[in-house]
Scaffold this motif. Structure first.
Motif, PDB file in Angstrom:
ATOM      1  N   GLY A 112      18.049  -6.303 -15.033  1.00 52.96           N
ATOM      2  CA  GLY A 112      19.189  -6.034 -15.901  1.00 52.96           C
ATOM      3  C   GLY A 112      18.882  -4.864 -16.821  1.00 52.96           C
ATOM      4  O   GLY A 112      18.315  -3.864 -16.412  1.00 52.96           O
ATOM      5  N   GLN A 113      19.221  -5.005 -18.101  1.00 58.43           N
ATOM      6  CA  GLN A 113      18.969  -3.930 -19.065  1.00 58.43           C
ATOM      7  C   GLN A 113      17.479  -3.874 -19.401  1.00 58.43           C
ATOM      8  O   GLN A 113      16.898  -4.863 -19.846  1.00 58.43           O
ATOM      9  CB  GLN A 113      19.786  -4.150 -20.343  1.00 58.43           C
ATOM     10  N   ILE A 114      16.879  -2.696 -19.194  1.00 57.49           N
ATOM     11  CA  ILE A 114      15.435  -2.526 -19.411  1.00 57.49           C
ATOM     12  C   ILE A 114      15.190  -1.862 -20.757  1.00 57.49           C
ATOM     13  O   ILE A 114      15.917  -0.955 -21.170  1.00 57.49           O
ATOM     14  CB  ILE A 114      14.826  -1.689 -18.268  1.00 57.49           C
ATOM     15  N   THR A 115      14.146  -2.299 -21.443  1.00 55.69           N
ATOM     16  CA  THR A 115      13.745  -1.714 -22.723  1.00 55.69           C
ATOM     17  C   THR A 115      12.413  -0.972 -22.551  1.00 55.69           C
ATOM     18  O   THR A 115      11.670  -1.238 -21.606  1.00 55.69           O
ATOM     19  CB  THR A 115      13.601  -2.804 -23.790  1.00 55.69           C
ATOM     20  N   PRO A 116      12.105  -0.041 -23.452  1.00 58.27           N
ATOM     21  CA  PRO A 116      10.909   0.802 -23.275  1.00 58.27           C
ATOM     22  C   PRO A 116       9.596   0.046 -23.184  1.00 58.27           C
ATOM     23  O   PRO A 116       8.650   0.528 -22.553  1.00 58.27           O
ATOM     24  CB  PRO A 116      10.932   1.701 -24.524  1.00 58.27           C
ATOM     25  N   ASP A 117       9.515  -1.126 -23.797  1.00 52.19           N
ATOM     26  CA  ASP A 117       8.248  -1.845 -23.811  1.00 52.19           C
ATOM     27  C   ASP A 117       7.998  -2.650 -22.538  1.00 52.19           C
ATOM     28  O   ASP A 117       6.910  -3.194 -22.354  1.00 52.19           O
ATOM     29  CB  ASP A 117       8.209  -2.808 -25.004  1.00 52.19           C
ATOM     30  N   GLN A 118       8.983  -2.716 -21.643  1.00 58.20           N
ATOM     31  CA  GLN A 118       8.843  -3.525 -20.439  1.00 58.20           C
ATOM     32  C   GLN A 118       8.105  -2.759 -19.344  1.00 58.20           C
ATOM     33  O   GLN A 118       8.406  -1.606 -19.063  1.00 58.20           O
ATOM     34  CB  GLN A 118      10.220  -3.968 -19.925  1.00 58.20           C
ATOM     35  N   THR A 119       7.136  -3.436 -18.732  1.00 58.39           N
ATOM     36  CA  THR A 119       6.353  -2.844 -17.656  1.00 58.39           C
ATOM     37  C   THR A 119       6.337  -3.807 -16.475  1.00 58.39           C
ATOM     38  O   THR A 119       6.964  -4.865 -16.521  1.00 58.39           O
ATOM     39  CB  THR A 119       4.906  -2.563 -18.110  1.00 58.39           C
ATOM     40  N   ILE A 120       5.613  -3.445 -15.412  1.00 52.55           N
ATOM     41  CA  ILE A 120       5.552  -4.301 -14.232  1.00 52.55           C
ATOM     42  C   ILE A 120       5.009  -5.675 -14.613  1.00 52.55           C
ATOM     43  O   ILE A 120       4.000  -5.795 -15.296  1.00 52.55           O
ATOM     44  CB  ILE A 120       4.665  -3.667 -13.144  1.00 52.55           C
ATOM     45  N   GLY A 121       5.662  -6.685 -14.182  1.00 57.40           N
ATOM     46  CA  GLY A 121       5.327  -8.058 -14.541  1.00 57.40           C
ATOM     47  C   GLY A 121       6.622  -8.749 -14.907  1.00 57.40           C
ATOM     48  O   GLY A 121       7.649  -8.546 -14.286  1.00 57.40           O
ATOM     49  N   ALA A 122       6.605  -9.550 -15.928  1.00 56.73           N
ATOM     50  CA  ALA A 122       7.846 -10.166 -16.395  1.00 56.73           C
ATOM     51  C   ALA A 122       8.468  -9.255 -17.446  1.00 56.73           C
ATOM     52  O   ALA A 122       7.805  -8.909 -18.422  1.00 56.73           O
ATOM     53  CB  ALA A 122       7.560 -11.537 -16.998  1.00 56.73           C
ATOM     54  N   PRO A 123       9.734  -8.813 -17.280  1.00 53.59           N
ATOM     55  CA  PRO A 123      10.635  -9.207 -16.195  1.00 53.59           C
ATOM     56  C   PRO A 123      10.729  -8.176 -15.065  1.00 53.59           C
ATOM     57  O   PRO A 123      11.592  -8.341 -14.203  1.00 53.59           O
ATOM     58  CB  PRO A 123      11.975  -9.294 -16.926  1.00 53.59           C
ATOM     59  N   LEU A 124       9.931  -7.125 -15.064  1.00 49.75           N
ATOM     60  CA  LEU A 124      10.039  -6.100 -14.033  1.00 49.75           C
ATOM     61  C   LEU A 124       9.270  -6.529 -12.789  1.00 49.75           C
ATOM     62  O   LEU A 124       8.037  -6.521 -12.778  1.00 49.75           O
ATOM     63  CB  LEU A 124       9.529  -4.747 -14.545  1.00 49.75           C
ATOM     64  N   ALA A 125       9.995  -6.873 -11.753  1.00 52.97           N
ATOM     65  CA  ALA A 125       9.387  -7.425 -10.547  1.00 52.97           C
ATOM     66  C   ALA A 125       9.149  -6.349  -9.502  1.00 52.97           C
ATOM     67  O   ALA A 125       9.749  -5.269  -9.539  1.00 52.97           O
ATOM     68  CB  ALA A 125      10.286  -8.508  -9.967  1.00 52.97           C
TER      69      ALA A 125
END
Length: 484
Positions: free
Chosen positions: A247-260
């Protein structure tokens, strides 16, 4: 030769020419149909008791150069990957803008610097102070907009991955179904050419998502593998892929939860295993989501941190205590270098300066932490703020910058990296397009040639006329015999 045998030979010839004429018509009608392969009628002499017995239709052959088709699919896969990367690079370059153009980050920074200079020349003018604060807010919003566009590109890439995975699953199921139908038709001697064409078109679309190698199996079936050897389809059941869009991605998100990453037959793939699906549009969107967009975000965050640090230095504004929010803030607070990710999206102007938020513009002249407006003619702080941006300083900690540079110099470096990335992506796309077009031309050269098909049509016409004359001669002979 008996009359009956001659008549049989002529009738077989008429049947063959009629079928051949249909084949020519189909070739010409489908000359531009994607996935269509030229048909050729396969015939052989028919013998009866050691004597000529006319013409036998052995079947229909599809004229496909498997080697060139494989090259074309690889080239189309590379083209799709390069085009996806170029689209992203162009979006980021447009978001930052070209230096000097209205609406660009450089233009917003120059407008703020000019407004500071104007306020420094008349520090007593409340209008000029307010104007400088407004330009600072425009600059902060420009950073916010760029960050939003970078994250929107990540979210779009994430959704594109989900769409491609869904398409891949449907396409592999269709290929498996066509394998079964083709095998059945081959077994009973029917012509499965149209199914071969349909399957070829589906596999070519799969190749745009992930590079494909096609391996022939018995009875007309095919197995599909990625260019790196991962199994897509080998047998009756295709590999099942799944992907959970974030869904909506934020700058702090990396591979793992929630980026699959991809899930293959219910098993989550690791980053090294994802290399089996390298190349094509799928890999490009993963690269955008997990590498290219975060790199662009980091560049803009570094620039925002440099701007923040220069104007939050107590040496510039003595009214600021260590760790106190200055002119530019991280969502209203002092920017922590350890929490730099996404700073460009949170960058704002201290509410103590914004009149609509209960602040006072005179603090730009007297200091963020000043208790009173101070001398209205004192421009020292305004000059110090302007000098802080125009002075070559060492790179802030926790950023990717190096050496000393002015803020404009840092911006120039960021613009250069973004533009270089776009130019490189465009060069790669140009090369891939040229390669794909060249191979496509070679592939089409083996396809339907209208002139050659018309020559075949003339030959069939002549053969039809010859067989018709034989039948006409037999009829004349029969008439004469019956008159005796």
């Amino acid at each position: 030769m008996s009359i009956a045998r001659a008549l049989g030979n002529a009738l077989s010839g008429l049947t063959t020419t009629a079928r051949g004429t249909e084949m020519v018509a189909a070739n010409i009608a489908n000359a531009s149909t994607p996935g269509y392969a030229r048909r050729d009628l396969v015939v052989s002499p028919q013998t009866v008791g050691g004597n000529a017995g006319g013409v036998r239709i052995d079947g229909v052959s599809r004229a496909v150069n498997a080697s060139i088709l494989s090259e074309l699919r690889s080239a189309e896969s590379a083209r799709a990957e390069a085009a996806t990367r170029l689209t992203f690079a162009a979006e980021i370059e447009n978001a930052i803008g070209i230096a000097g153009n209205a609406g660009s980050l450089g233009s917003a920074l120059n407008d703020f610097r000019a407004a500071l200079g104007s306020a420094a020349s008349r520090p007593d003018d409340e209008v000029r102070l307010t104007h400088a604060v407004d330009k600072a807010r425009v600059l902060a919003r420009q950073f916010n907009t760029i960050s939003d566009k970078v994250q929107a590109a990540r979210s779009a890439a994430d959704q594109a991955i989900a769409d491609d995975v869904a398409t891949l699953n449907v396409s592999l199921t269709q290929v498996a179904d066509l394998n079964r139908k083709i095998t059945a038709l081959e077994a009973d001697g029917s012509d499965p050419s149209s199914l071969y064409d349909q399957r070829q078109g589906i596999i070519s679309e799969i190749a745009k998502i992930v590079p494909v190698q096609e391996v022939m199996r018995p009875a007309g079936a095919v197995a599909l593998f990625t260019a790196e050897g991962a199994v897509l389809l080998d047998g009756t059941v295709p590999t099942d892929f799944s992907f959970a869009a974030a869904g909506q991605i934020t700058p702090d998100q990396t591979i793992g939860a929630p980026l699959a990453l991809l899930t293959q037959n219910g098993i989550d793939l690791s980053s090294p295993q994802m290399r089996l699906y390298g190349g094509g549009r799928l890999a490009a969107n993963f690269a955008i989501r997990d590498e290219l967009a975060p790199a662009a975000q980091s560049l803009v965050d570094d620039l925002a941190m440099d701007l923040h640090d220069r104007l939050t230095d107590p040496a510039v504004d003595p009214t600021l205590a260590a760790g106190m929010a200055g002119l530019f803030t991280d969502a209203g607070a002092f920017a922590d270098p350890a929490n730099k990710a996404g700073l460009a999206g949170r960058l704002g102007v201290n509410s103590a300066l914004v009149i609509s938020e209960g602040g006072d513009a005179w603090r730009l002249r007297s200091g963020i932490g000043a208790a009173t407006p101070g001398a209205v003619g004192d421009s020292s702080l305004l000059i110090a703020l302007s000098n802080a941006m125009d002075t070559a300083q060492a790179a802030p900690s926790a950023t990717g910058f190096s050496g000393t540079a002015t803020l404009i110099g840092r911006l120039g470096a960021v613009e250069s990296q973004i533009s270089t990335a776009r130019v490189n992506a465009q060069s790669a796309a140009t090369v891939r397009n040229s390669q794909a077009d060249t191979i496509a031309t070679r592939f089409l050269a083996d396809g339907v040639n209208s002139d050659a098909e018309m020559q075949k049509l003339l030959q069939y016409e002549q053969a039809y006329a010859a067989n018709a004359r034989v039948i006409q001669a037999i009829q004349t002979m029969m008439d004469q015999i019956l008159e005796i």
